[in-house]
Design a protein around this motif. Sequence first.
Motif, PDB file in Angstrom:
ATOM      1  N   ALA A   1       5.034  82.930  10.027  1.00 44.50           N
ATOM      2  CA  ALA A   1       5.399  83.056   8.613  1.00 44.50           C
ATOM      3  C   ALA A   1       6.739  82.392   8.330  1.00 44.50           C
ATOM      4  N   ALA A   2       7.713  82.605   9.233  1.00 47.06           N
ATOM      5  CA  ALA A   2       9.040  82.021   9.030  1.00 47.06           C
ATOM      6  C   ALA A   2       8.986  80.505   9.069  1.00 47.06           C
ATOM      7  N   ASP A   3       8.201  79.955   9.995  1.00 45.66           N
ATOM      8  CA  ASP A   3       8.068  78.502  10.100  1.00 45.66           C
ATOM      9  C   ASP A   3       7.496  77.918   8.797  1.00 45.66           C
ATOM     10  N   ALA A   4       6.478  78.614   8.235  1.00 50.51           N
ATOM     11  CA  ALA A   4       5.882  78.152   6.976  1.00 50.51           C
ATOM     12  C   ALA A   4       6.890  78.225   5.837  1.00 50.51           C
ATOM     13  N   LEU A   5       7.677  79.300   5.795  1.00 50.62           N
ATOM     14  CA  LEU A   5       8.690  79.444   4.744  1.00 50.62           C
ATOM     15  C   LEU A   5       9.773  78.380   4.842  1.00 50.62           C
ATOM     16  N   ILE A   6      10.177  78.055   6.087  1.00 47.76           N
ATOM     17  CA  ILE A   6      11.218  77.034   6.286  1.00 47.76           C
ATOM     18  C   ILE A   6      10.730  75.675   5.799  1.00 47.76           C
ATOM     19  N   ARG A   7       9.429  75.399   6.004  1.00 48.68           N
ATOM     20  CA  ARG A   7       8.872  74.117   5.520  1.00 48.68           C
ATOM     21  C   ARG A   7       8.822  74.090   3.988  1.00 48.68           C
ATOM     22  N   LEU A   8       8.517  75.248   3.394  1.00 47.15           N
ATOM     23  CA  LEU A   8       8.427  75.307   1.930  1.00 47.15           C
ATOM     24  C   LEU A   8       9.806  75.278   1.273  1.00 47.15           C
ATOM     25  N   GLU A   9      10.777  75.966   1.884  1.00 45.73           N
ATOM     26  CA  GLU A   9      12.129  76.042   1.327  1.00 45.73           C
ATOM     27  C   GLU A   9      13.146  75.806   2.437  1.00 45.73           C
ATOM     28  N   PRO A  10      13.376  74.531   2.771  1.00 41.12           N
ATOM     29  CA  PRO A  10      14.258  74.222   3.906  1.00 41.12           C
ATOM     30  C   PRO A  10      15.679  74.745   3.736  1.00 41.12           C
ATOM     31  N   GLU A  11      16.131  74.907   2.491  1.00 35.20           N
ATOM     32  CA  GLU A  11      17.519  75.321   2.265  1.00 35.20           C
ATOM     33  C   GLU A  11      17.691  76.831   2.178  1.00 35.20           C
ATOM     34  N   SER A  12      16.595  77.595   2.240  1.00 36.21           N
ATOM     35  CA  SER A  12      16.682  79.049   2.131  1.00 36.21           C
ATOM     36  C   SER A  12      17.066  79.672   3.469  1.00 36.21           C
ATOM     37  N   SER A  13      17.989  80.619   3.437  1.00 35.67           N
ATOM     38  CA  SER A  13      18.429  81.299   4.663  1.00 35.67           C
ATOM     39  C   SER A  13      17.582  82.524   4.975  1.00 35.67           C
ATOM     40  N   ALA A  14      16.718  82.963   4.024  1.00 31.66           N
ATOM     41  CA  ALA A  14      15.987  84.223   4.177  1.00 31.66           C
ATOM     42  C   ALA A  14      15.175  84.307   5.480  1.00 31.66           C
ATOM     43  N   PRO A  15      14.333  83.305   5.837  1.00 32.66           N
ATOM     44  CA  PRO A  15      13.540  83.444   7.068  1.00 32.66           C
ATOM     45  C   PRO A  15      14.408  83.506   8.322  1.00 32.66           C
ATOM     46  N   TYR A  16      15.498  82.746   8.363  1.00 34.13           N
ATOM     47  CA  TYR A  16      16.389  82.775   9.532  1.00 34.13           C
ATOM     48  C   TYR A  16      16.997  84.168   9.709  1.00 34.13           C
ATOM     49  N   VAL A  17      17.481  84.720   8.592  1.00 40.34           N
ATOM     50  CA  VAL A  17      18.143  86.024   8.662  1.00 40.34           C
ATOM     51  C   VAL A  17      17.153  87.114   9.065  1.00 40.34           C
ATOM     52  N   LEU A  18      15.935  87.061   8.524  1.00 34.87           N
ATOM     53  CA  LEU A  18      14.926  88.063   8.869  1.00 34.87           C
ATOM     54  C   LEU A  18      14.549  87.989  10.348  1.00 34.87           C
ATOM     55  N   LEU A  19      14.379  86.777  10.848  1.00 34.88           N
ATOM     56  CA  LEU A  19      14.070  86.625  12.275  1.00 34.88           C
ATOM     57  C   LEU A  19      15.235  87.101  13.132  1.00 34.88           C
ATOM     58  N   TYR A  20      16.450  86.741  12.765  1.00 34.90           N
ATOM     59  CA  TYR A  20      17.641  87.194  13.501  1.00 34.90           C
ATOM     60  C   TYR A  20      17.656  88.721  13.586  1.00 34.90           C
ATOM     61  N   ASN A  21      17.403  89.378  12.441  1.00 32.75           N
ATOM     62  CA  ASN A  21      17.448  90.837  12.414  1.00 32.75           C
ATOM     63  C   ASN A  21      16.319  91.457  13.226  1.00 32.75           C
ATOM     64  N   MET A  22      15.143  90.796  13.223  1.00 33.30           N
ATOM     65  CA  MET A  22      14.037  91.288  14.050  1.00 33.30           C
ATOM     66  C   MET A  22      14.403  91.243  15.525  1.00 33.30           C
ATOM     67  N   TYR A  23      14.940  90.085  15.965  1.00 32.58           N
ATOM     68  CA  TYR A  23      15.338  89.951  17.374  1.00 32.58           C
ATOM     69  C   TYR A  23      16.428  90.957  17.716  1.00 32.58           C
ATOM     70  N   ALA A  24      17.348  91.141  16.780  1.00 24.90           N
ATOM     71  CA  ALA A  24      18.438  92.087  17.027  1.00 24.90           C
ATOM     72  C   ALA A  24      17.907  93.509  17.179  1.00 24.90           C
ATOM     73  N   ASN A  25      16.940  93.884  16.315  1.00 23.22           N
ATOM     74  CA  ASN A  25      16.351  95.225  16.408  1.00 23.22           C
ATOM     75  C   ASN A  25      15.654  95.452  17.741  1.00 23.22           C
ATOM     76  N   LEU A  26      15.087  94.360  18.282  1.00 27.56           N
ATOM     77  CA  LEU A  26      14.377  94.459  19.563  1.00 27.56           C
ATOM     78  C   LEU A  26      15.319  94.274  20.752  1.00 27.56           C
ATOM     79  N   GLY A  27      16.603  94.012  20.458  1.00 29.91           N
ATOM     80  CA  GLY A  27      17.581  93.813  21.528  1.00 29.91           C
ATOM     81  C   GLY A  27      17.515  92.443  22.176  1.00 29.91           C
ATOM     82  N   GLN A  28      16.795  91.504  21.519  1.00 25.37           N
ATOM     83  CA  GLN A  28      16.667  90.148  22.081  1.00 25.37           C
ATOM     84  C   GLN A  28      17.799  89.289  21.504  1.00 25.37           C
TER      85      GLN A  28
END
Length: 651
Positions: free
Chosen positions: A597-624
């Motif tokens: 989903a994040a990859d698709a969003l980045i292609r649709l809106e390359p300048e949006s930070s939302a997918p990066y931040v959501l993925l960062y927070n997911m990894y952080a929640n999992l301790g990765q």
Amino acid sequence: MATLYGRLSRRNIVQSLPRIRCCHVSASLTHNYDSSRLLHQSNKKISNLIRSSRLSEARALFDSIKHRNTVTWNSMISGYVHRREIAKARQLFDEMPQRDIVSWNLIVSGYFSCRGSRFVEEGRKLFDVMPQRDCVSWNTVISGYAKNGRMDQALKLFNAMPERNVVSSNAVITGFLLNGDVDSAVGFFRVMPERDSASLSALISGLVRNGELDMAAGILREYGNGDDGKDDLVHAYNTLIAGYGQRGQVEEARLLFDEIPDDRGDGDEGQRRFRRNVVSWNSMMMCYVKAGDIVSARELFGRMVEWDTCSWNTMISGYVQISNVDEASKLFREMPSPDVLSWNSIISGFAQKGDLNLAKNFFERMPQKNLVSWNSIIAGYEKNEDYKGAIRLFSQMQLEGERPDRHTLSSVLSVCTGLVDLYLGKQIHQLVTKTVLPDSPINNSLITMYSRCGEIVDARTVFNEIKLYKDVITWNAMIGGYASHGLAAEALELFKLMKRLKIHPTYITFISVLNACAHAGLVEEGKTQFKSMISVYGIEPQVEHFASLVDILGRQGQLQEAMDLINTMPFKPDKAVWGALLGSCRVHNNVELALVAADALIRLEPESSAPYVLLYNMYANLGQWDDAESMRVLMEGKNVKKQAGYSWVDS
């Protein structure tokens, strides 16, 4: 001596008597002339005031005139009749010291112009007791019966007329057409012993109103070739051209237009009387403008011999409709005398384009503004989300003494919704209550405003107070309000009531219903509604419906099914679809689908930070933390700036 003096004095008086009488008569004539002239001026002023819709001022002047004539009374009665204030007209009629046939015709026409059996019967009673009648009297009652759907009585009266004229026959034709009896109108026209220039026009206009355009074209070609009626034949052609244009039948309109001889050249007398006039050109241009064919409209505009204001305005509004404001502005500058409609079109054009500075510039330079001018500029600011600018203009409008109408208040309510300003919204609601009778757009705006401002109970109160007819937009606004507040049960209950009342839902209705299901976690209900939208109501799902269904599935952890739904969509998913999936993946910690989903969003809106931040927070929640840091580095490497409202999880 005294006696002699007395004799001489009496002799002088006697000799002076003819001169005294002459002076007295002259003074009397002068007085009568002045009184007559003043009365004539007063009568003229009363008529002008009535024409300007200043009836109360006309009545005040009428009351101030001590010695009135029949014209004075008739003028005032006419004003009340045109305003359908029949009680006041009748009171004056009864008070008249002397009536003429015009007085009787006015009051009879007044009663017949008011719909309802009581008025029609009273009009007929007055007709029956008229001291004398002329053709106008008979034609008035015939037309009155026809307008009230009583064609049997209209025909009976027509047949009883002591002397008919062509106007009487035209009234019968118009009556048939007003009541949708096309065949009777055409049959009556064919057997008319005499026709004038208005007969064919009346028939063509009526056929156009009844949607019988091809029949009208046939009759026009059949009877338009006669020698009589040439003067008005072009009017009938113009009416039919406009009728075809309103229905988008441009080719048929152009065929008729080409049949009218060009307004250049000589020809015989009949042809000189039957020529294209400026209305012909304007009507054909309007056909092209309505169809969006601005090129053909401009070609006709360039061929015209002379232009009137309507010609220029048609082209200017045509360019505004296709968002070519530059060309519209160029024509506006070339126009000899722009009227208020020209200015309003340009203002709307620049507002639609988003150029509020130019729209405001033209607005401020207007020589004379009307209510439409204010509505255009306020609506322009509202559509472009300059809500504070719209409020400033609304305040300026009130300061300059212009009263708002429904369109103004609907726009300002939308501004309150955009600002989420409940206090201002309530003030405008009070203004609505005091100044206008709310229509559907205003009620819908009120419901939306209260819903957006968090006052869902007040929104429902407005909804319940609509006693007559609630259109589908009203239902959508209330259902959408409940859905946005997470009140799924209320939204679905209202949707059931809507269906029971046979209000056909739209695709917007189902967006709200599906959103309500998403908030309440009603997966099966959401699926059922999605299917019924297609199978029961024949509504093709839009991307918004798929986004809502993905949200419904995703919230309940059915992520793979949501992904399968995305893969079977008949069109490419947009950011709302992928955003719904990514949000659900974060809640349920599904990194694999989150990456998709994040990859698709980045292609649709390359300048949006939302997918990066959501993925960062997911990894952080999992301790990765390594993966989380890689998201931060990737984002910085692509020079994507973090948007306000998104934050990194504190490590």
